[in-house]
Design a protein around this motif. Structure first.
Motif, PDB file in Angstrom:
ATOM      1  N   SER A   1      63.250  77.858  43.334  1.00  0.00           N
ATOM      2  CA  SER A   1      64.279  77.472  44.291  1.00  0.00           C
ATOM      3  C   SER A   1      65.539  78.307  44.112  1.00  0.00           C
ATOM      4  O   SER A   1      66.173  78.711  45.093  1.00  0.00           O
ATOM      5  CB  SER A   1      64.612  75.990  44.123  1.00  0.00           C
ATOM      6  N   LEU A   2      65.881  78.590  42.865  1.00  0.00           N
ATOM      7  CA  LEU A   2      67.088  79.370  42.584  1.00  0.00           C
ATOM      8  C   LEU A   2      66.976  80.782  43.144  1.00  0.00           C
ATOM      9  O   LEU A   2      67.959  81.330  43.664  1.00  0.00           O
ATOM     10  CB  LEU A   2      67.346  79.413  41.075  1.00  0.00           C
TER      11      LEU A   2
ATOM     12  N   GLN B   1      67.690  80.493  46.741  1.00  0.00           N
ATOM     13  CA  GLN B   1      69.109  80.219  46.948  1.00  0.00           C
ATOM     14  C   GLN B   1      69.970  81.458  46.695  1.00  0.00           C
ATOM     15  O   GLN B   1      71.001  81.663  47.343  1.00  0.00           O
ATOM     16  CB  GLN B   1      69.560  79.083  46.024  1.00  0.00           C
TER      17      GLN B   1
ATOM     18  N   LYS C   1      69.814  83.572  49.777  1.00  0.00           N
ATOM     19  CA  LYS C   1      70.592  82.893  50.817  1.00  0.00           C
ATOM     20  C   LYS C   1      72.084  83.100  50.602  1.00  0.00           C
ATOM     21  O   LYS C   1      72.838  83.356  51.550  1.00  0.00           O
ATOM     22  CB  LYS C   1      70.254  81.410  50.822  1.00  0.00           C
ATOM     23  N   ALA C   2      72.535  83.016  49.344  1.00  0.00           N
ATOM     24  CA  ALA C   2      73.947  83.217  49.023  1.00  0.00           C
ATOM     25  C   ALA C   2      74.396  84.633  49.373  1.00  0.00           C
ATOM     26  O   ALA C   2      75.494  84.840  49.906  1.00  0.00           O
ATOM     27  CB  ALA C   2      74.183  82.931  47.544  1.00  0.00           C
TER      28      ALA C   2
ATOM     29  N   THR D   1      80.431  80.674  49.058  1.00  0.00           N
ATOM     30  CA  THR D   1      79.247  79.865  49.318  1.00  0.00           C
ATOM     31  C   THR D   1      78.945  79.025  48.089  1.00  0.00           C
ATOM     32  O   THR D   1      79.379  79.352  46.975  1.00  0.00           O
ATOM     33  CB  THR D   1      78.025  80.757  49.655  1.00  0.00           C
TER      34      THR D   1
ATOM     35  N   ILE E   1      75.925  77.360  45.753  1.00  0.00           N
ATOM     36  CA  ILE E   1      74.509  77.420  45.393  1.00  0.00           C
ATOM     37  C   ILE E   1      74.153  76.111  44.684  1.00  0.00           C
ATOM     38  O   ILE E   1      74.780  75.754  43.679  1.00  0.00           O
ATOM     39  CB  ILE E   1      74.224  78.611  44.469  1.00  0.00           C
ATOM     40  N   THR E   2      73.192  75.412  45.224  1.00  0.00           N
ATOM     41  CA  THR E   2      72.763  74.128  44.660  1.00  0.00           C
ATOM     42  C   THR E   2      71.284  74.181  44.311  1.00  0.00           C
ATOM     43  O   THR E   2      70.462  74.624  45.114  1.00  0.00           O
ATOM     44  CB  THR E   2      73.006  72.978  45.653  1.00  0.00           C
ATOM     45  N   VAL E   3      70.969  73.741  43.090  1.00  0.00           N
ATOM     46  CA  VAL E   3      69.580  73.714  42.652  1.00  0.00           C
ATOM     47  C   VAL E   3      69.345  72.413  41.882  1.00  0.00           C
ATOM     48  O   VAL E   3      70.235  71.929  41.166  1.00  0.00           O
ATOM     49  CB  VAL E   3      69.241  74.946  41.775  1.00  0.00           C
TER      50      VAL E   3
ATOM     51  N   SER F   1      75.395  72.554  40.862  1.00  0.00           N
ATOM     52  CA  SER F   1      76.009  73.365  41.911  1.00  0.00           C
ATOM     53  C   SER F   1      77.051  74.301  41.315  1.00  0.00           C
ATOM     54  O   SER F   1      77.722  73.961  40.326  1.00  0.00           O
ATOM     55  CB  SER F   1      76.676  72.479  42.974  1.00  0.00           C
TER      56      SER F   1
END
Length: 343
Positions: free
Chosen positions: A66-67, A70, A73-74, A84, A86-88, A96
Motif C-alpha cells: 500500500s505504501l 501511496q 500517488k503523492a 499531500t 500519505i496514510t497507510v 499518516s
C-alpha cells in the motif's frame, strides 16, 4: 530535443527536422532511471518515519504494498498541490505523514533531475551542439509533469520546454503514426524488413482505403543508442571492446575489428556481445553469447568480428576465422590494435 522521462527509463534524443526528413543526430539515456526512483525515495522516507514512530511496517506485506502505491500517488499530487498526506494502515493502525512540495523537491527530486540533466548534456556533446542551437524541447513521459523538472530544464538550457504534446500519450501517438506508415508501405508492396514473418502474416490483406491519411510523411533516419562490442582479454582483467560506436546511423553495414585467440591450440571461443561504451564491464550489458568451435592450430588464430545493424535496429554479429577468408570486410578501415584476445 526530446526529453523522455518515464516511469522506469530516461532518454534524450537530438533530432534535425526539415520539410521531408527526421534525422536523429544523437541519443543518450539511462534505462535504470525514471519516476519509479522518486517513488522509492518517498517510500523509504515514509517507512523510516513509521519505524521511528514505533510501527513494524517491515513485517506487514499489505502495508508495504500500500505504501508503494501511496508514494506514487503523492508524487503525482505534488505536481499540482503544495502538500499531500500519505496514510497507510499497519496491522490495522493508521499512520499518516504530511509531505510538502519544497521538501519533496529538495530531498527526492533534485538529485534525480541532476542525473537527467547530466545525460542531456552528454547527448548535446555527442551531437556537437550548444543549447543555442536547439529550437524546441519536447517533453515526453509522465514524470515530466513534475514542475521542478520543467524549471530545471529551462534554467540549464534557457529554453522553456514545449507542452504541446501530451506527455503520457506521445509515445503511443508516435507508434500509431509508425503503424499507419508501415501498413501503407505493405499495402503498396514497398515495405522492406529483415524481420521474419509467418505465412499468415504474409498473406494478411491490408485495406489501403481504410487507413488514415497522414497530413505529412517524413523519411526517418535513426542511430544506434549504444555502442556494440565484445568481451576481450585486457591482460589483468576482461574489458569491453567497442566495435560499432554509439550514434552510428542505421542501417549500418559492415563494421569490423580484428582479434586473436588467447593460446595456441585453442579449440573454442566464448563470444560475449556487449552493449555500452565504457571499457569497464560493470558499466556494460551482455546482450548475446555464443560458443564458437575452432580447428586447433599451433599458433594464435586471427579472428575478425563483424557487426551490422539492420533497418529494424536489430544487431547481427559474425566471427570469421582469418584462415578461411574475410572478403566481407575488404576495404574497411580498422585502425585498432590486433593484440586483443578473445577467451
Amino acid at each position: 530535443m526530446v526529453y523522455d522521462f518515464g516511469g522506469g527509463t530516461f532518454d534524450v534524443s537530438i533530432l534535425d527536422i526539415d520539410e521531408d526528413n527526421i534525422t536523429v543526430i544523437a541519443t543518450n539515456g539511462n534505462h535504470k532511471l525514471g519516476g519509479y526512483d522518486i517513488d522509492r525515495e518517498i517510500f523509504k522516507w515514509v517507512k523510516e518515519s513509521a519505524e521511528e514512530a514505533g510501527f513494524d511496517i517491515e513485517n506487514d506485506v499489505k502495508a508495504m504494498q500500500s505504501l508503494m502505491i501511496q508514494a506514487e500517488k503523492a508524487k503525482r499530487e505534488l505536481s499540482f498541490e503544495d502538500e499531500t498526506t500519505i496514510t497507510v494502515y499497519i496491522r490495522g493502525e493508521e499512520f499518516s505523514v504530511t509531505l510538502d512540495r519544497e521538501y519533496f523537491e529538495e530531498e527526492f527530486v533534485d538529485g534525480i533531475i541532476g542525473r537527467t540533466l547530466s545525460t542531456m548534456q552528454n547527448a548535446m556533446d555527442d551531437a556537437g551542439l550548444k543549447y543555442d542551437d536547439i529550437d524546441k524541447i519536447i517533453l515526453v513521459g509522465g514524470s515530466t509533469r513534475i514542475p521542478k523538472v520543467r524549471e530545471e530544464i529551462e534554467r540549464v538550457t534557457g529554453i522553456k520546454p514545449s507542452a504541446e504534446v501530451h506527455p503520457d500519450e506521445a509515445v503511443a501517438i508516435g507508434a500509431a503514426f509508425h503503424a499507419v506508415d508501415v501498413a501503407r508501405q505493405k499495402a503498396d508492396g514497398n515495405f522492406d524488413s529483415d524481420i521474419q514473418t509467418t505465412d499468415s502474416e504474409k498473406s494478411f490483406a491490408i485495406d489501403k482505403d481504410s487507413l488514415p491519411v497522414l497530413e505529412k510523411s517524413y523519411t526517418f533516419r535513426d542511430v544506434t543508442s549504444h555502442g556494440i562490442g565484445i568481451v576481450v582479454d585486457g591482460g589483468d582483467r576482461l574489458i569491453n571492446s567497442v566495435i560499432m560506436d554509439k550514434n552510428t546511423p542505421i542501417p549500418a553495414q559492415i563494421v569490423c575489428d580484428e582479434y586473436q585467440t588467447s593460446v595456441p591450440y585453442q579449440e573454442a571461443i566464448f563470444l560475449q556481445v556487449t552493449q555500452g561504451e565504457d571499457e569497464d564491464l560493470q558499466y556494460t550489458m551482455i546482450i548475446g553469447e555464443a560458443e564458437l568451435k575452432l580447428r586447433p592450430r599451433e599458433y594464435l588464430v586471427q579472428l575478425r568480428i563483424i557487426v551490422t545493424c539492420d533497418s529494424n535496429a536489430i544487431i547481427h554479429v559474425h566471427a570469421i576465422d582469418f584462415d578461411k577468408g574475410f572478403d566481407e570486410c575488404e576495404g574497411t578501415p580498422l585502425g585498432r590494435s590486433e593484440e586483443r584476445r578473445v577467451g
